[in-house]
Design an enzyme around this catalytic site. Sequence first.
Site, PDB file in Angstrom:
ATOM      1  N   TYR A 177       0.812  -1.417   0.166  1.00  0.00           N
ATOM      2  CA  TYR A 177      -0.039  -0.202   0.196  1.00  0.00           C
ATOM      3  C   TYR A 177       0.740   0.675  -0.012  1.00  0.00           C
ATOM      4  O   TYR A 177       0.099   2.632  -0.798  1.00  0.00           O
ATOM      5  CB  TYR A 177      -1.161  -0.326   1.593  1.00  0.00           C
TER       6      TYR A 177
ATOM      7  N   HIS B 260     -14.708   0.905   0.114  1.00  0.00           N
ATOM      8  CA  HIS B 260     -13.685  -0.635   0.230  1.00  0.00           C
ATOM      9  C   HIS B 260     -12.751   0.720   0.895  1.00  0.00           C
ATOM     10  O   HIS B 260     -11.233   0.053   1.062  1.00  0.00           O
ATOM     11  CB  HIS B 260     -13.310  -1.002  -1.098  1.00  0.00           C
TER      12      HIS B 260
HETATM   13  C1  BV8 Z   1     -17.248  -9.480   2.689  1.00  0.00           C
HETATM   14  C2  BV8 Z   1      -9.692  -2.908  -1.272  1.00  0.00           C
HETATM   15  C3  BV8 Z   1     -18.419 -10.021   3.855  1.00  0.00           C
HETATM   16  C4  BV8 Z   1      -8.684  -3.175  -1.165  1.00  0.00           C
HETATM   17  C5  BV8 Z   1     -11.080  -4.577  -2.075  1.00  0.00           C
HETATM   18  C6  BV8 Z   1     -20.958 -12.676  -2.001  1.00  0.00           C
HETATM   19  C7  BV8 Z   1     -21.587 -11.602  -1.350  1.00  0.00           C
HETATM   20  C8  BV8 Z   1     -20.237 -11.026   0.091  1.00  0.00           C
HETATM   21  C9  BV8 Z   1     -18.820 -11.557  -0.568  1.00  0.00           C
HETATM   22  C10 BV8 Z   1     -18.780 -12.252  -1.457  1.00  0.00           C
HETATM   23  C11 BV8 Z   1     -19.037 -13.295  -1.958  1.00  0.00           C
HETATM   24  N1  BV8 Z   1     -18.411 -14.126  -3.225  1.00  0.00           N
HETATM   25  C12 BV8 Z   1     -17.553 -13.615  -2.525  1.00  0.00           C
HETATM   26  C13 BV8 Z   1     -16.976 -12.582  -1.801  1.00  0.00           C
HETATM   27  C14 BV8 Z   1     -15.922 -12.440  -1.042  1.00  0.00           C
HETATM   28  C15 BV8 Z   1     -15.005 -11.636  -1.539  1.00  0.00           C
HETATM   29  C16 BV8 Z   1     -14.884 -11.590  -2.991  1.00  0.00           C
HETATM   30  O1  BV8 Z   1     -16.177 -10.530  -3.381  1.00  0.00           O
HETATM   31  N2  BV8 Z   1     -14.444 -11.823  -3.968  1.00  0.00           N
HETATM   32  C17 BV8 Z   1     -14.009 -12.160  -5.097  1.00  0.00           C
HETATM   33  C18 BV8 Z   1     -12.850 -12.376  -5.672  1.00  0.00           C
HETATM   34  C19 BV8 Z   1     -15.213 -13.561  -5.846  1.00  0.00           C
HETATM   35  N3  BV8 Z   1     -16.010 -10.384  -1.279  1.00  0.00           N
HETATM   36  C20 BV8 Z   1     -15.452  -9.896   0.113  1.00  0.00           C
HETATM   37  O2  BV8 Z   1     -14.777 -10.465   0.400  1.00  0.00           O
HETATM   38  C21 BV8 Z   1     -15.599  -8.315   0.481  1.00  0.00           C
HETATM   39  N4  BV8 Z   1     -16.079  -8.685   1.651  1.00  0.00           N
HETATM   40  O3  BV8 Z   1     -17.719 -10.249   1.405  1.00  0.00           O
HETATM   41  O4  BV8 Z   1     -17.573  -9.305   3.588  1.00  0.00           O
HETATM   42  C22 BV8 Z   1     -19.140  -9.785   5.720  1.00  0.00           C
HETATM   43  C23 BV8 Z   1     -19.446 -10.283   6.016  1.00  0.00           C
HETATM   44  C24 BV8 Z   1     -20.220  -9.753   6.821  1.00  0.00           C
HETATM   45  C25 BV8 Z   1     -18.729  -9.507   8.360  1.00  0.00           C
HETATM   46  C26 BV8 Z   1     -17.362  -9.217   8.037  1.00  0.00           C
HETATM   47  C27 BV8 Z   1     -18.154  -9.656   5.916  1.00  0.00           C
HETATM   48  C28 BV8 Z   1     -14.512  -6.958   0.171  1.00  0.00           C
HETATM   49  C29 BV8 Z   1     -14.318  -6.909  -0.979  1.00  0.00           C
HETATM   50  C30 BV8 Z   1     -13.688  -5.708  -1.070  1.00  0.00           C
HETATM   51  C31 BV8 Z   1     -11.813  -6.096  -1.033  1.00  0.00           C
HETATM   52  N5  BV8 Z   1     -11.153  -4.903  -1.495  1.00  0.00           N
HETATM   53  N6  BV8 Z   1     -10.275  -3.520  -2.506  1.00  0.00           N
HETATM   54  C32 BV8 Z   1      -7.432  -2.920  -2.269  1.00  0.00           C
HETATM   55  O5  BV8 Z   1      -7.928  -1.611  -3.298  1.00  0.00           O
HETATM   56  O6  BV8 Z   1      -5.838  -2.661  -2.408  1.00  0.00           O
HETATM   57  S1  BV8 Z   1     -11.554  -4.667  -4.017  1.00  0.00           S
HETATM   58  C33 BV8 Z   1     -11.134  -4.818  -5.162  1.00  0.00           C
HETATM   59  O7  BV8 Z   1     -11.723  -4.687  -6.386  1.00  0.00           O
HETATM   60  C34 BV8 Z   1     -11.141  -2.621  -5.490  1.00  0.00           C
HETATM   61  O8  BV8 Z   1     -11.881  -2.428  -4.656  1.00  0.00           O
HETATM   62  C35 BV8 Z   1     -11.558  -3.064  -6.629  1.00  0.00           C
HETATM   63  O9  BV8 Z   1     -11.895  -1.547  -7.407  1.00  0.00           O
HETATM   64  C36 BV8 Z   1     -12.713  -3.959  -6.857  1.00  0.00           C
HETATM   65  C37 BV8 Z   1     -13.231  -4.799  -7.844  1.00  0.00           C
HETATM   66  O10 BV8 Z   1     -11.949  -4.592  -9.034  1.00  0.00           O
HETATM   67  P1  BV8 Z   1     -12.971  -3.675 -10.044  1.00  0.00           P
HETATM   68  O11 BV8 Z   1     -13.103  -2.212 -10.009  1.00  0.00           O
HETATM   69  O12 BV8 Z   1     -13.949  -4.154 -10.760  1.00  0.00           O
HETATM   70  O13 BV8 Z   1     -11.149  -3.325 -11.281  1.00  0.00           O
HETATM   71  P2  BV8 Z   1     -11.028  -4.760 -12.014  1.00  0.00           P
HETATM   72  O14 BV8 Z   1      -9.581  -4.644 -12.690  1.00  0.00           O
HETATM   73  O15 BV8 Z   1     -11.717  -6.017 -12.093  1.00  0.00           O
HETATM   74  O16 BV8 Z   1     -11.780  -4.476 -13.657  1.00  0.00           O
HETATM   75  C38 BV8 Z   1     -11.330  -3.054 -13.908  1.00  0.00           C
HETATM   76  C39 BV8 Z   1     -12.820  -3.099 -14.708  1.00  0.00           C
HETATM   77  O17 BV8 Z   1     -12.621  -1.003 -15.581  1.00  0.00           O
HETATM   78  C40 BV8 Z   1     -12.642  -3.986 -16.308  1.00  0.00           C
HETATM   79  O18 BV8 Z   1     -14.160  -4.665 -16.512  1.00  0.00           O
HETATM   80  C41 BV8 Z   1     -12.121  -3.136 -17.350  1.00  0.00           C
HETATM   81  O19 BV8 Z   1     -12.231  -4.170 -18.831  1.00  0.00           O
HETATM   82  C42 BV8 Z   1     -12.673  -1.556 -17.136  1.00  0.00           C
HETATM   83  N7  BV8 Z   1     -11.356  -0.590 -17.882  1.00  0.00           N
HETATM   84  C43 BV8 Z   1     -10.482  -0.935 -18.340  1.00  0.00           C
HETATM   85  N8  BV8 Z   1      -9.716   0.417 -18.655  1.00  0.00           N
HETATM   86  C44 BV8 Z   1     -10.977   1.398 -18.750  1.00  0.00           C
HETATM   87  C45 BV8 Z   1     -12.352   0.442 -18.124  1.00  0.00           C
HETATM   88  N9  BV8 Z   1     -13.266   0.816 -18.048  1.00  0.00           N
HETATM   89  C46 BV8 Z   1     -13.355   2.008 -18.423  1.00  0.00           C
HETATM   90  N10 BV8 Z   1     -12.377   2.961 -19.283  1.00  0.00           N
HETATM   91  C47 BV8 Z   1     -11.218   3.005 -19.541  1.00  0.00           C
HETATM   92  N11 BV8 Z   1     -10.150   2.737 -19.767  1.00  0.00           N
END
Ligand code: BV8
Length: 245
Positions: free
Chosen positions: A62, A117
């Site tokens: 970070y 987040h």
């Molecule tokens: C939680 C901070 C529960 C850190 C991040 C179902 C329900 C609930 C939870 C889950 C579930 N299934 C799975 C889970 C668990 C997990 C999860 O989702 N895992 C995934 C991988 C399967 N979720 C969690 O753990 C969450 N917490 O559920 O807690 C709980 C309940 C009770 C009590 C306690 C806890 C917490 C998730 C947060 C994690 N932290 N970030 C950091 O930044 O280092 S997540 C991280 O991913 C970032 O925040 C990021 O923003 C986020 C999503 O990614 P995107 O922003 O979408 O980025 P990505 O690269 O994927 O995509 C970019 C897009 O932009 C692409 O589509 C691309 O085409 C497009 N793009 C590119 N260039 C351009 C563009 N678009 C336009 N113009 C351009 N030029």
Amino acid sequence: MSLSDFVSAADSIVILTGAGISKESGLQTFRDPDGIWAKHRIEDVATPQAFARNPEVVLGFYNVRRAQMEGSNIQPNAAHAALGRLEGFWPSGVLLVTQNIDNLHARGGSRNLIHMHGELAKTRCNDCGHLFEGIGDVETDMVCLFCGVTGALRPHVVWFGEMPLDMDAIGSALGRCGLFVSIGTSGNVYPAAGFVQEARNNGAYAVELNLEESLGANIFQEGRYGPATEVVPEFVDELRIIAES
Ligand code: BV8
């Protein structure tokens, strides 16, 4: 059919953004081929277990991203600025919910903003919970100036397995909005990826603005694809016509 057939100035708006909106400002996304998760494993740098196991590695991950974000070359882009303008002219309220931990939305003019987040610019004491802003690099031997404990400081960032912030406020906004717009997110991470279905269940019109179709593209009634600095200002200009008609 045009946007004005589905959206009126009486509709409140909820916008969800992800890393894609900051890509053209020079910040990496997560899942693009050159993205952050191509170079780091989530399990090593973005979970509470990783921090407990190896705080130096996590704090270093970070510290590098914070220093990059604070570089003079990293500026809000036309998409951030367009969303800042939208909040200024839209009559029925705009809530911007971002998954991003960078500071570009606030610098782009958005005020009604939730960082679900967390924020890279903020540091939290794991012991007393005090939030610090702008203290630069965080190291394992730092003392919390509020409670005096050593080694308890962590980025104010929501890791995987941690509860995102302000979920109640987000849920109530999704329950009453007439327009939900998702920008620059791949739809991989929950609960954010579930917001579109929640908004649609409550009658909102849902639009995706992205470089390519996200995992949830089929849930949206409309998708516009291209770089955020092109599609977002165009979309906001259409909303201005609706607001002024
Ligand atoms: C939680 C901070 C529960 C850190 C991040 C179902 C329900 C609930 C939870 C889950 C579930 N299934 C799975 C889970 C668990 C997990 C999860 O989702 N895992 C995934 C991988 C399967 N979720 C969690 O753990 C969450 N917490 O559920 O807690 C709980 C309940 C009770 C009590 C306690 C806890 C917490 C998730 C947060 C994690 N932290 N970030 C950091 O930044 O280092 S997540 C991280 O991913 C970032 O925040 C990021 O923003 C986020 C999503 O990614 P995107 O922003 O979408 O980025 P990505 O690269 O994927 O995509 C970019 C897009 O932009 C692409 O589509 C691309 O085409 C497009 N793009 C590119 N260039 C351009 C563009 N678009 C336009 N113009 C351009 N030029």
